[in-house]
Design a protein around this motif. Structure first.
Motif, short mmCIF file in Angstrom:
data_model
loop_
_atom_site.label_atom_id
_atom_site.label_comp_id
_atom_site.label_asym_id
_atom_site.label_seq_id
_atom_site.Cartn_x
_atom_site.Cartn_y
_atom_site.Cartn_z
N UNK A 1 0.57 -1.22 -0.04
CA UNK A 1 0.15 -0.01 0.08
C UNK A 1 0.77 1.34 -0.05
N UNK A 2 0.57 2.36 -0.87
CA UNK A 2 0.78 3.61 -0.71
C UNK A 2 0.43 4.19 0.40
N UNK A 3 1.14 4.51 1.43
CA UNK A 3 0.46 4.93 2.91
C UNK A 3 0.17 4.11 3.97
N UNK A 4 0.09 4.71 5.09
CA UNK A 4 -0.18 3.99 6.10
C UNK A 4 -1.18 3.12 6.48
N UNK A 5 -1.57 2.12 6.96
CA UNK A 5 -2.53 1.27 7.40
C UNK A 5 -2.57 1.12 9.04
N UNK A 6 -1.59 1.89 9.65
CA UNK A 6 -1.74 1.77 10.96
C UNK A 6 -2.66 2.66 11.71
N UNK A 7 -2.98 2.63 13.09
CA UNK A 7 -3.95 3.12 13.81
C UNK A 7 -5.32 2.87 13.06
N UNK A 8 -6.11 3.96 13.10
CA UNK A 8 -7.80 3.76 12.71
C UNK A 8 -7.40 3.60 11.15
N UNK A 9 -6.51 3.82 10.45
CA UNK A 9 -6.42 3.64 9.03
C UNK A 9 -6.78 2.32 8.43
N UNK A 10 -6.38 1.29 9.22
CA UNK A 10 -6.92 -0.01 9.08
C UNK A 10 -8.48 -0.36 8.76
N UNK A 11 -9.13 0.34 9.48
CA UNK A 11 -10.76 0.43 9.18
C UNK A 11 -11.24 0.83 7.80
N UNK A 12 -10.45 1.85 7.36
CA UNK A 12 -11.03 2.48 6.03
C UNK A 12 -10.30 1.85 4.90
N UNK A 13 -9.27 1.01 5.24
CA UNK A 13 -8.21 0.48 4.21
C UNK A 13 -8.75 -0.45 3.32
N UNK A 14 -8.76 -0.35 2.09
CA UNK A 14 -9.25 -1.39 1.07
C UNK A 14 -8.37 -2.45 1.12
N UNK A 15 -6.88 -2.12 1.26
CA UNK A 15 -6.06 -3.08 1.36
C UNK A 15 -6.13 -4.14 2.56
#
Lengths: 264, 264
Positions: B100-114
């Motif tokens: 992924x281009x960009x962080x999926x840490x923290x709350x990002x994981x819930x929005x992440x399509x990856x």
């Protein structure tokens, strides 16, 4: 029950949906209603949100105690617009999402835009409730949900320390008198099995029609929301934003032991 | 490490993304690669899936050991198409999503399509790994992620009983030699604060530009993935599909006690 509360409402079926009209009726019972709901249906949109892009907002209802906006975006966008912009300095007592046309029990909760919005609201430290009826029909009858939910919401409003608690409440599609009660449950282990039927082809790109079948894989049925609904109960599952699988933490630590500063 | 495995790959930035090309290189190290990735960028699409609608699929790469399809749909759709249709009777050893281009840490994981795709894959009882680099640039350099991930994936492949375990692995954007190690962490309590700037208005509908600022609200920093990344570690968080908030179950039971058949 005092009627001086401010209730924020949203959904994922769009502001015109019959379930949203039922939600306006339900929320009005508790006080002032502010709604921001998607312009178009956003079912299956999960917790999708718009990042560094445009959203379009229009006031659709402007009455004394009821103000409703449509937003051309996802259900999570609706909550963000309401909480970070529209109501930035206003106290919101409760967030209600729905009433959803169709189940958000089992694995449906992860794909649901209605529940995505409810979860997003819980991040703001407000109790939030997603309400769903097990009937996907555009003309489903929501009167049992409205009548029964009034009782449930009164109990929730009378409880302290529910900041950030998110309730996933599903109703079986039965008459008020047939409901056996509520059952606090856990998310049923389940998945959708999909079939892909090829319809046409153009320049090597094949168009498939997608159809889905629900699979219940729960080893402990009696604790699950699917069991509650199939047995005449309203199911209530508290849900959360934290996806960390705490049960797997130790196992994962042991895999990377040699180079891990473990502190879990 | 044996090289006779079959690896399914996907992402949310689209099959043309540089991070996906890096993923093909990484996955090829372990065996045969089958990829189904979105035709267009699907960042922020969370676990959205297509229900009772059409998807469009086209073979883009057809080599001996590498087959890649584009799918006009969400990352979860890509996994469903691969697992329920394309590879229905084939054994898949590992699912990789990203890079992924960009962080999926923290709350990002819930929005992440990856991460939505990685979680969906875990439902099929396969170990799945989402890989992300803290650099959103289209031309980000993924070589450190590729090199380091080979070591991490080898460890995972040598471990038994990881069926259905999903790993959210994030890399700080630093040189290989600067990485201090890996740190098994928990999802940082955090949220995005959004601002809405009005740009124009037509027929009462206002167009807003959305911008976001990350807010870290974690009370226990040292255990969190954000802390790990900010301190030169690769963060690894096991994540799960179950959204039930077990910590809230007793509290919720007590609210509805009078009419609940409690069994949790």
């Amino acid at each position: 029950m005092k009627k001086d509360l401010t209730i924020l409402i949203t959904n994922d079926d769009g502001y015109r949906a019959k379930g949203f009209q039922a939600m306006i009726e339900l929320a009005s019972h508790f006080g002032k209603v502010i709604g921001v709901a998607p312009k178009q249906a956003q079912s299956g949109k999960s917790q999708a949100l718009t990042i560094c892009d445009k959203v379009y907002v229009k006031k659709q209802i402007d009455q004394d105690e009821i103000t409703i906006y449509s937003l051309d975006g996802t259900p999570v966008d609706c909550i963000k617009f309401a909480m970070d912009h529209l109501l930035e300095n206003q106290k919101i007592d409760l967030v209600l999402s729905g009433i959803n046309h169709g189940s958000n029990a089992g694995v449906n909760v992860v794909y649901s835009g209605t529940m995505g919005a409810a979860l997003e609201a819980s991040l703001y430290g407000i109790p939030s409730i997603g309400l769903s009826l097990l009937n996907i029909d555009d003309n489903a009858d929501f009167q049992t949900v409205v009548r029964y939910s009034k009782m449930l919401i009164e109990k929730i409003l009378l409880t302290d320390n529910l900041e950030g608690v998110c309730f996933n409440i599903n109703f079986p599609d039965i008459k008020f008198e047939q409901i056996k009660g509520v059952r606090v449950s856990q998310q049923t282990k389940s998945m959708w099995k999909e079939s892909f039927t090829p319809l046409s082809e153009q320049d090597g790109e094949i168009c498939y029609m997608v159809q889905c079948t629900f699979q219940n894989m729960e080893p402990d049925q009696s604790k699950s929301d699917e069991w509650a609904l199939n047995n005449g109960y309203v199911s209530i599952v508290p849900i959360q934003m934290d996806k960390t699988s705490y049960k797997d933490l130790q196992k994962v630590c042991s895999i990377f032991e040699s180079e891990t500063t473990i502190n879990v």
